[in-house]
Design a protein around this motif. Structure first.
Motif, PDB file in Angstrom:
ATOM      1  N   LYS A  12     -44.438  13.954 -65.266  1.00 18.07           N
ATOM      2  CA  LYS A  12     -45.449  13.317 -65.201  1.00 18.07           C
ATOM      3  C   LYS A  12     -45.863  11.315 -65.589  1.00 18.07           C
ATOM      4  N   ALA A  13     -46.718  10.593 -64.824  1.00 16.52           N
ATOM      5  CA  ALA A  13     -46.693   9.088 -65.762  1.00 16.52           C
ATOM      6  C   ALA A  13     -47.449   9.119 -66.476  1.00 16.52           C
ATOM      7  N   LEU A  78     -43.205   6.529 -66.073  1.00 19.01           N
ATOM      8  CA  LEU A  78     -42.084   7.565 -66.251  1.00 19.01           C
ATOM      9  C   LEU A  78     -41.516   8.192 -67.433  1.00 19.01           C
ATOM     10  N   ALA A  79     -41.600   7.236 -68.402  1.00 18.10           N
ATOM     11  CA  ALA A  79     -40.713   6.993 -68.926  1.00 18.10           C
ATOM     12  C   ALA A  79     -40.742   6.614 -70.458  1.00 18.10           C
ATOM     13  N   ARG A 114     -26.228   7.565 -67.567  1.00 23.88           N
ATOM     14  CA  ARG A 114     -27.902   8.402 -67.109  1.00 23.88           C
ATOM     15  C   ARG A 114     -28.625   7.134 -66.890  1.00 23.88           C
ATOM     16  N   LEU A 115     -28.480   6.151 -67.469  1.00 24.78           N
ATOM     17  CA  LEU A 115     -29.969   5.227 -67.720  1.00 24.78           C
ATOM     18  C   LEU A 115     -30.133   3.966 -66.797  1.00 24.78           C
ATOM     19  N   ASP A 116     -29.224   4.040 -66.388  1.00 29.04           N
ATOM     20  CA  ASP A 116     -28.186   3.060 -64.826  1.00 29.04           C
ATOM     21  C   ASP A 116     -28.971   4.132 -63.741  1.00 29.04           C
ATOM     22  N   LYS A 120     -32.045   2.197 -61.723  1.00 34.14           N
ATOM     23  CA  LYS A 120     -32.233   2.454 -59.823  1.00 34.14           C
ATOM     24  C   LYS A 120     -33.151   2.846 -59.423  1.00 34.14           C
ATOM     25  N   ALA A 121     -33.508   4.644 -60.515  1.00 31.76           N
ATOM     26  CA  ALA A 121     -34.297   5.183 -59.790  1.00 31.76           C
ATOM     27  C   ALA A 121     -36.058   4.578 -59.885  1.00 31.76           C
ATOM     28  N   GLY A 122     -36.106   3.785 -60.519  1.00 30.10           N
ATOM     29  CA  GLY A 122     -36.835   3.019 -60.954  1.00 30.10           C
ATOM     30  C   GLY A 122     -38.221   3.420 -61.618  1.00 30.10           C
ATOM     31  N   ILE A 123     -37.451   4.734 -63.106  1.00 34.78           N
ATOM     32  CA  ILE A 123     -37.805   5.420 -64.018  1.00 34.78           C
ATOM     33  C   ILE A 123     -38.391   4.565 -65.222  1.00 34.78           C
ATOM     34  N   ILE A 124     -37.161   3.815 -64.903  1.00 35.59           N
ATOM     35  CA  ILE A 124     -37.460   3.019 -66.863  1.00 35.59           C
ATOM     36  C   ILE A 124     -37.049   0.835 -66.223  1.00 35.59           C
TER      37      ILE A 124
END
Length: 124
Positions: A12-13, A78-79, A114-116, A120-124
């Protein structure tokens, strides 16, 4: 010494309660937690989670003896990222992420694929 870093992805955020839980975990397991306070151009020791100076982007330094790790967290994300030095055994910047509540995944900073995907998913 070589630098090392990791990204923890949470289920979770990050909000104030979750960041407070992380700080409480560090206080239980390590010698000292400091928070970077940009307005003061320095750090303040955090002795309990209620002393956190809240802002959208938070930076902490977790210390244990001569080891330390920088931790970067942003509310509503989230990160959480860490940096530090590569140790002979487990890197301290990884150790600070272990045992934190609701961590879904920990990614080595060298895992660019994985970082990319996370970016791309907006998590980082």
């Amino acid at each position: 010494m070589d630098k090392k870093g990791f990204v923890a992805v949470f289920e979770k955020a990050l909000d104030r309660a979750r960041v407070s839980e992380c700080v409480a975990s560090w206080l239980e397991r390590f010698e000292k937690v400091e928070q970077v306070v940009p307005q003061m151009e320095g750090t303040l020791e955090v002795k309990e989670p209620s002393e956190i100076m809240w802002e959208p982007n938070l930076q902490f330094r977790v210390l244990n003896g001569d080891q330390f790790a920088w931790v970067y967290a942003s509310l509503d994300k989230l990160a959480m990222e860490t940096t530090g030095f590569q140790d002979a055994e487990i890197s301290f910047c990884l150790e600070v992420l272990l045992e934190l509540p609701d961590v879904a995944e920990v990614v080595d900073e060298k895992n660019q694929r994985r970082l990319d995907q996370l970016e791309k998913a907006g998590i980082i």
